[in-house]
Enzyme design. Sequence first.
Site, PDB file in Angstrom:
ATOM      1  N   THR A  18      40.205   0.653  50.814  1.00  0.00           N
ATOM      2  CA  THR A  18      38.953   0.934  50.278  1.00  0.00           C
ATOM      3  C   THR A  18      38.287   1.324  49.968  1.00  0.00           C
ATOM      4  O   THR A  18      38.190   2.327  48.530  1.00  0.00           O
ATOM      5  CB  THR A  18      37.827  -0.024  50.382  1.00  0.00           C
ATOM      6  OG1 THR A  18      37.912  -1.473  50.356  1.00  0.00           O
ATOM      7  CG2 THR A  18      37.055   0.079  49.786  1.00  0.00           C
ATOM      8  N   HIS A  57      33.860  -6.367  48.197  1.00  0.00           N
ATOM      9  CA  HIS A  57      35.439  -7.459  48.603  1.00  0.00           C
ATOM     10  C   HIS A  57      34.943  -8.158  48.113  1.00  0.00           C
ATOM     11  O   HIS A  57      36.369  -9.258  48.742  1.00  0.00           O
ATOM     12  CB  HIS A  57      34.802  -6.798  50.250  1.00  0.00           C
ATOM     13  CG  HIS A  57      35.075  -6.006  50.781  1.00  0.00           C
ATOM     14  ND1 HIS A  57      36.645  -4.946  50.735  1.00  0.00           N
ATOM     15  CD2 HIS A  57      34.887  -5.260  51.556  1.00  0.00           C
ATOM     16  CE1 HIS A  57      36.601  -4.187  51.081  1.00  0.00           C
ATOM     17  NE2 HIS A  57      35.193  -3.963  51.679  1.00  0.00           N
TER      18      HIS A  57
END
Length: 252
Positions: free
Chosen positions: A24, A79
């Site tokens: 990420t 997410h």
Amino acid sequence: MLAQEVFKPEPGDIFVCSYPKSGTTLMKALTFAIINRCKYNFDDSSHPLLFRNPHECVPFLRGDFDKIRDSGVPLMASHTPYYSLPKSERRANDRAFSLEQGFELFCQGKSTFGPIWDHIMGYWKASLEKPNKVMFVKYEDMKKDTASYVKKLAEFVGYPFSPQEEQAGTVRKIIDLCSFENLSGLAVNKTGSWGDVGNPVSINGDPIPNRILFRKGKVGDWSDYLIPEMAKRLDKTMEEKLSGSGLTFDNS
């Protein structure tokens, strides 16, 4: 639930969606640098990525949505599984587990954002059905051929590199700026703590140190933590869950 009820996506919005701890930070940094390359000079110490954590530059879809919009960058992260976008953003309950306990729960599909195979398959299928809307990227592929993927990413989000930029080495400058070695060595990422726009993030009430967002930045680090039996079980589980999808992973 707040995002599900309040947030209204707009045509120009760009989402960086990932499962936790799957690259990420790198993807946020690269996307931010690509989109803002005409706004900030890579050779200037005032570039945001040099004094702000990538998670602050690209806020998660939660909290104060007006501030996210006011930032002027149509870029945010989540997410959340694909089937829940843009309607929901789940929140975590802070609990501590041993590696063995966490591994068992993980294999059972019990994690904050749901089973990882559902998360992966949701975005994989969406990328096949809507290739102009969803770009599926594997961390391993990004690390293996970063330059090619940076150019593909720029093209996908609508900010392609011009021949002049490529000749001037802009792609390489972005890669160097966003590299694990560079970002993890910055003072802000060694000593600072993280709280995204309008919504400080914490663990048991304490700010999250930026340093824990950077592990080793290498492929195959799992072998330092999982014993062979655990790795075989996880491989078997993933093979079963991804069977027939056409999606494979190099587990080296």
